[in-house]
Design a protein around this motif. Structure first.
Motif, PDB file in Angstrom:
ATOM      1  N   SER A  42       0.838  -1.185   0.000  1.00 23.51           N
ATOM      2  CA  SER A  42       0.000   0.000   0.000  1.00 23.51           C
ATOM      3  C   SER A  42       0.870   1.231   0.000  1.00 23.51           C
ATOM      4  O   SER A  42       2.081   1.163   0.177  1.00 23.51           O
ATOM      5  CB  SER A  42      -0.929  -0.011   1.209  1.00 23.51           C
ATOM      6  OG  SER A  42      -1.753   1.127   1.207  1.00 23.51           O
ATOM      7  N   SER A  43       0.218   2.386  -0.162  1.00 25.67           N
ATOM      8  CA  SER A  43       0.933   3.654  -0.134  1.00 25.67           C
ATOM      9  C   SER A  43      -0.035   4.733   0.314  1.00 25.67           C
ATOM     10  O   SER A  43      -1.254   4.585   0.188  1.00 25.67           O
ATOM     11  CB  SER A  43       1.498   3.980  -1.515  1.00 25.67           C
ATOM     12  OG  SER A  43       0.459   4.276  -2.418  1.00 25.67           O
ATOM     13  N   PRO A  44       0.476   5.853   0.852  1.00 27.73           N
ATOM     14  CA  PRO A  44      -0.420   6.941   1.273  1.00 27.73           C
ATOM     15  C   PRO A  44      -1.283   7.471   0.139  1.00 27.73           C
ATOM     16  O   PRO A  44      -2.402   7.951   0.382  1.00 27.73           O
ATOM     17  CB  PRO A  44       0.563   8.003   1.777  1.00 27.73           C
ATOM     18  CG  PRO A  44       1.793   7.255   2.170  1.00 27.73           C
ATOM     19  CD  PRO A  44       1.877   6.107   1.219  1.00 27.73           C
ATOM     20  N   ALA A  45      -0.778   7.395  -1.094  1.00 24.37           N
ATOM     21  CA  ALA A  45      -1.573   7.887  -2.220  1.00 24.37           C
ATOM     22  C   ALA A  45      -2.861   7.092  -2.363  1.00 24.37           C
ATOM     23  O   ALA A  45      -3.916   7.635  -2.730  1.00 24.37           O
ATOM     24  CB  ALA A  45      -0.753   7.810  -3.508  1.00 24.37           C
ATOM     25  N   PHE A  46      -2.811   5.801  -2.075  1.00 29.50           N
ATOM     26  CA  PHE A  46      -4.017   4.985  -2.151  1.00 29.50           C
ATOM     27  C   PHE A  46      -5.018   5.389  -1.071  1.00 29.50           C
ATOM     28  O   PHE A  46      -6.230   5.406  -1.312  1.00 29.50           O
ATOM     29  CB  PHE A  46      -3.671   3.506  -2.010  1.00 29.50           C
ATOM     30  CG  PHE A  46      -3.003   2.934  -3.233  1.00 29.50           C
ATOM     31  CD1 PHE A  46      -2.932   3.653  -4.406  1.00 29.50           C
ATOM     32  CD2 PHE A  46      -2.445   1.675  -3.195  1.00 29.50           C
ATOM     33  CE1 PHE A  46      -2.320   3.143  -5.524  1.00 29.50           C
ATOM     34  CE2 PHE A  46      -1.828   1.144  -4.313  1.00 29.50           C
ATOM     35  CZ  PHE A  46      -1.760   1.879  -5.482  1.00 29.50           C
ATOM     36  N   ASP A  47      -4.507   5.702   0.127  1.00 31.37           N
ATOM     37  CA  ASP A  47      -5.406   6.145   1.194  1.00 31.37           C
ATOM     38  C   ASP A  47      -6.122   7.434   0.808  1.00 31.37           C
ATOM     39  O   ASP A  47      -7.303   7.616   1.108  1.00 31.37           O
ATOM     40  CB  ASP A  47      -4.617   6.357   2.482  1.00 31.37           C
ATOM     41  CG  ASP A  47      -4.064   5.045   3.038  1.00 31.37           C
ATOM     42  OD1 ASP A  47      -4.668   3.991   2.746  1.00 31.37           O
ATOM     43  OD2 ASP A  47      -3.024   5.079   3.729  1.00 31.37           O
ATOM     44  N   VAL A  48      -5.393   8.314   0.153  1.00 30.65           N
ATOM     45  CA  VAL A  48      -6.014   9.569  -0.302  1.00 30.65           C
ATOM     46  C   VAL A  48      -7.125   9.279  -1.299  1.00 30.65           C
ATOM     47  O   VAL A  48      -8.229   9.847  -1.227  1.00 30.65           O
ATOM     48  CB  VAL A  48      -4.935  10.481  -0.930  1.00 30.65           C
ATOM     49  CG1 VAL A  48      -5.587  11.686  -1.608  1.00 30.65           C
ATOM     50  CG2 VAL A  48      -3.949  10.944   0.133  1.00 30.65           C
ATOM     51  N   ASP A 110      -8.985  19.954  -1.324  1.00 31.24           N
ATOM     52  CA  ASP A 110      -8.105  18.980  -1.966  1.00 31.24           C
ATOM     53  C   ASP A 110      -7.468  18.110  -0.890  1.00 31.24           C
ATOM     54  O   ASP A 110      -6.645  18.575  -0.101  1.00 31.24           O
ATOM     55  CB  ASP A 110      -7.029  19.711  -2.782  1.00 31.24           C
ATOM     56  CG  ASP A 110      -6.195  18.745  -3.607  1.00 31.24           C
ATOM     57  OD1 ASP A 110      -6.637  17.589  -3.791  1.00 31.24           O
ATOM     58  OD2 ASP A 110      -5.097  19.143  -4.060  1.00 31.24           O
ATOM     59  N   ILE A 111      -7.880  16.839  -0.843  1.00 29.47           N
ATOM     60  CA  ILE A 111      -7.306  15.912   0.126  1.00 29.47           C
ATOM     61  C   ILE A 111      -5.969  15.410  -0.415  1.00 29.47           C
ATOM     62  O   ILE A 111      -5.899  14.815  -1.494  1.00 29.47           O
ATOM     63  CB  ILE A 111      -8.249  14.721   0.381  1.00 29.47           C
ATOM     64  CG1 ILE A 111      -9.601  15.219   0.903  1.00 29.47           C
ATOM     65  CG2 ILE A 111      -7.637  13.747   1.360  1.00 29.47           C
ATOM     66  CD1 ILE A 111     -10.609  14.117   1.139  1.00 29.47           C
ATOM     67  N   THR A 112      -4.904  15.669   0.327  1.00 25.93           N
ATOM     68  CA  THR A 112      -3.562  15.289  -0.098  1.00 25.93           C
ATOM     69  C   THR A 112      -2.958  14.323   0.915  1.00 25.93           C
ATOM     70  O   THR A 112      -3.569  13.999   1.944  1.00 25.93           O
ATOM     71  CB  THR A 112      -2.663  16.534  -0.239  1.00 25.93           C
ATOM     72  OG1 THR A 112      -2.545  17.172   1.039  1.00 25.93           O
ATOM     73  CG2 THR A 112      -3.247  17.522  -1.241  1.00 25.93           C
ATOM     74  N   ILE A 113      -1.737  13.895   0.616  1.00 28.72           N
ATOM     75  CA  ILE A 113      -1.045  12.969   1.521  1.00 28.72           C
ATOM     76  C   ILE A 113      -0.759  13.647   2.860  1.00 28.72           C
ATOM     77  O   ILE A 113      -0.798  13.006   3.924  1.00 28.72           O
ATOM     78  CB  ILE A 113       0.251  12.470   0.862  1.00 28.72           C
ATOM     79  CG1 ILE A 113      -0.074  11.646  -0.388  1.00 28.72           C
ATOM     80  CG2 ILE A 113       1.082  11.643   1.831  1.00 28.72           C
ATOM     81  CD1 ILE A 113       1.141  11.167  -1.142  1.00 28.72           C
ATOM     82  N   ASP A 114      -0.510  14.959   2.814  1.00 22.80           N
ATOM     83  CA  ASP A 114      -0.167  15.675   4.045  1.00 22.80           C
ATOM     84  C   ASP A 114      -1.363  15.851   4.971  1.00 22.80           C
ATOM     85  O   ASP A 114      -1.215  15.805   6.198  1.00 22.80           O
ATOM     86  CB  ASP A 114       0.431  17.043   3.697  1.00 22.80           C
ATOM     87  CG  ASP A 114       1.742  16.900   2.909  1.00 22.80           C
ATOM     88  OD1 ASP A 114       2.434  15.885   3.120  1.00 22.80           O
ATOM     89  OD2 ASP A 114       2.036  17.780   2.088  1.00 22.80           O
ATOM     90  N   ASN A 115      -2.562  16.090   4.410  1.00 20.88           N
ATOM     91  CA  ASN A 115      -3.722  16.372   5.265  1.00 20.88           C
ATOM     92  C   ASN A 115      -4.725  15.230   5.324  1.00 20.88           C
ATOM     93  O   ASN A 115      -5.847  15.413   5.808  1.00 20.88           O
ATOM     94  CB  ASN A 115      -4.426  17.649   4.808  1.00 20.88           C
ATOM     95  CG  ASN A 115      -4.969  17.525   3.384  1.00 20.88           C
ATOM     96  OD1 ASN A 115      -5.017  16.439   2.822  1.00 20.88           O
ATOM     97  ND2 ASN A 115      -5.364  18.649   2.814  1.00 20.88           N
ATOM     98  N   GLN A 116      -4.351  14.040   4.822  1.00 19.09           N
ATOM     99  CA  GLN A 116      -5.319  12.940   4.784  1.00 19.09           C
ATOM    100  C   GLN A 116      -5.702  12.479   6.193  1.00 19.09           C
ATOM    101  O   GLN A 116      -6.866  12.127   6.445  1.00 19.09           O
ATOM    102  CB  GLN A 116      -4.749  11.764   3.979  1.00 19.09           C
ATOM    103  CG  GLN A 116      -3.458  11.191   4.571  1.00 19.09           C
ATOM    104  CD  GLN A 116      -3.180   9.804   4.036  1.00 19.09           C
ATOM    105  OE1 GLN A 116      -4.098   9.051   3.789  1.00 19.09           O
ATOM    106  NE2 GLN A 116      -1.898   9.483   3.864  1.00 19.09           N
ATOM    107  N   HIS A 117      -4.747  12.481   7.130  1.00 18.94           N
ATOM    108  CA  HIS A 117      -5.061  12.044   8.495  1.00 18.94           C
ATOM    109  C   HIS A 117      -6.070  12.985   9.161  1.00 18.94           C
ATOM    110  O   HIS A 117      -6.961  12.543   9.900  1.00 18.94           O
ATOM    111  CB  HIS A 117      -3.787  11.966   9.318  1.00 18.94           C
ATOM    112  CG  HIS A 117      -2.799  10.942   8.814  1.00 18.94           C
ATOM    113  ND1 HIS A 117      -3.054   9.599   8.859  1.00 18.94           N
ATOM    114  CD2 HIS A 117      -1.572  11.079   8.223  1.00 18.94           C
ATOM    115  CE1 HIS A 117      -2.026   8.926   8.347  1.00 18.94           C
ATOM    116  NE2 HIS A 117      -1.116   9.804   7.948  1.00 18.94           N
TER     117      HIS A 117
END
Length: 511
Positions: A42-48, A110-117
């Motif tokens: 997996s990767s953070p991009a997938f979570d986004v 815009d949901i990004t890797i930095d603000n996804q949490h």
């Protein structure tokens, strides 16, 4: 030395900017490889992307929960005759509206890797808010109702809400747990304070269902994650293939341009190579024949003869290389006229007869008479037949036999066939001898080696005429080569024939 040749194409170099355009693709491919090699895959991009899919799905199904809530509140108020179910319905709709507002706000940002949490926590809080409404519903009681029927009604409503929420929020990890953990606490409190077996049973059933749905949603979430991973992997591999194809096309284009530049260079060097060589041949022949007077040293005459023979052999090789280069460069033009194939074959046999006589080789002619003329290049066809006859004489042993045939093809064209009883060619070496500069093992061992360009030139000349070349050979049995010219080259049109006419062989013996 230009000779009218455009050399601008020879200066083309690899466009290095193309690789810079593919840097983003290369980085994506590298990231995919690293992700596939990681334990989780997996990767953070997938979570986004999963969060974005959850937001879109929540907005599309935003009207489902209000309708279910209104039906539950109305039916509860009707069957229990208690208005507090309507109050609960208003509270549940308020919580759902707050959750939808949060989802809509997430969709506008815009949901990004930095603000996804951060957004994941906000969306989970919206699930908790809605879960509080279901916890309040679990605390409801009805003194005027049948306890069994009311427990059944409350359990059915909570299981319905659990199933709908689980299907709607499976893309958001732990949404079911956060949404219905307050309901489990509420049911546990009711069962603990009431000491009723029905409340205890409802708590156990709902808790089991919650665990089951958590497991199901987790598996569905992983399945969606894998599908997303496979889709991304496919896209990245397609991009990688496009990059490889682009580089391959560029390399092939450069190779073709280099080959064309070589062919143009050799074709333009025809005059520059032949002129000094002809001078060498002329002066060496004058010296060898002592036209201007005798040479004082006999060795000089022998050396002059060696120079002339070596120069003649070199000129023959240069002519073959230049002919093939002109063909590859597209500068080989046909000078077409009316040509008799039979006369050409007889002339070529006459020219080769001295070499055949020196090896005691007999040449048998099998010609179909009264063949009409062809519209072709006489010089080129003469070169074809001479090359094939020279090869036959070269590889036919002492006292051997060569059979030359000429006649109609089944398609209405004309052909020349030359068959010898030499050592033949191994089947696996036939593609080699048909390629440029290719020589078989028999030719390499032979004392009369050439450049390996004779057969490629024959193929190219016949191709320029729209014809065909065939080579059939068996080891230790001999070789047969066939030069075929199409029916469109025949000046007198005749219908196609299915069988070759029987002809009387005429043998010419050189002993």
């Amino acid at each position: 030395m230009s000779n009218g040749v455009d050399t601008s194409a020879d200066k083309n170099v690899l466009d290095l900017t193309r690789s810079s355009r593919n840097r983003a693709t290369t980085r994506a491919v590298r990231a995919t490889r690293e992700r596939l090699q990681s334990p989780l895959g997996s990767s953070p991009a997938f979570d986004v992307e999963m969060l974005g899919m959850h937001v879109a799905a929540s907005l599309q199904g935003a009207a489902v929960i209000p309708i279910i809530t209104l039906l539950i509140a109305a039916s509860g108020a009707y069957f229990t005759a208690q208005p507090h179910f309507l109050v609960w319905g208003l509270f549940a709709l308020t919580m759902h509206a707050i959750g939808i507002l949060l989802v809509r706000r997430a969709s506008k940002h815009d949901i990004t890797i930095d603000n996804q949490h951060k957004w994941r926590r906000i969306l989970l809080l919206s699930q908790v808010a809605m879960g509080m409404s279901w916890a309040i519903f679990a605390l409801q009681d009805c003194t005027n109702c049948n306890p069994t029927a009311f427990i059944f009604y409350k359990g059915a409503v909570l299981l319905l809400a659990l199933s709908i929420t689980a299907m709607a929020s499976m893309l958001l990890r732990q949404a079911v747990l956060f949404g219905f953990l307050p309901t489990v606490v509420a049911l546990t409190y009711v069962a603990g304070t009431g000491h009723k077996i029905l409340d205890l049973g409802l708590t156990a059933v709902f808790t089991t269902a919650l665990i089951f749905f958590i497991y199901i949603t987790s598996r569905l979430h992983q399945a969606n994650l894998k599908l997303l991973s496979y889709q991304t992997e496919k896209d990245d591999l397609i991009a990688e293939l496009e990059v490889a194809k682009s580089l391959s096309d560029e390399a092939r284009r450069r190779a073709e341009e280099a080959n064309m530049a070589k062919s143009r260079f050799l074709a333009s060097m025809s005059h520059e190579l032949r002129t000094p060589l002809n001078a060498i041949l002329g002066f060496s022949e004058v010296m060898a024949t002592e036209v201007l007077g005798p040479l004082n040293n006999p060795l000089y005459k022998e050396y002059a003869g060696d120079i002339h023979r070596s120069g003649s052999h070199l000129l023959e090789l240069i002519n073959e290389i230049l002919d093939l280069s002109r063909i590859e460069a597209g500068k080989y033009e046909l000078s077409e006229e009316s040509v008799s194939l039979l006369e050409l074959a007889e002339d070529c046999i006459g020219m080769i007869q001295l070499r055949a006589k020196s090896k005691n080789i007999s040449i048998e002619e099998q010609f179909e008479r009264d063949l009409p003329s062809l519209w072709a290049d006489e010089k080129a066809l003469r070169q074809v037949i001479l090359n094939l006859l020279s090869n036959a004489v070269k590889f036919t042993p002492q006292g051997g036999e060569i059979v030359v045939k000429a006649g109609w093809t089944a398609g209405g064209g004309q052909y020349v066939s030359i068959r010898d009883n030499g050592p033949g060619i191994p089947e696996n070496e036939i593609p080699v001898v048909l390629s440029a500069f290719g020589q078989g093992s028999i030719a390499i061992k032979s004392a009369e080696q050439g450049t390996g360009l004779g057969l490629p030139i024959v193929q190219a000349i016949l191709s320029k005429h729209g014809g065909e070349f065939k080579l059939k050979s068996k080891l230790r049995e001999g070789t047969e080569v066939v030069a075929i010219l199409p029916s469109s080259r025949v000046l007198e049109s005749l219908p196609a024939i299915s069988e070759v006419k029987a002809v009387e062989p005429r043998r010419r013996q050189f002993a």
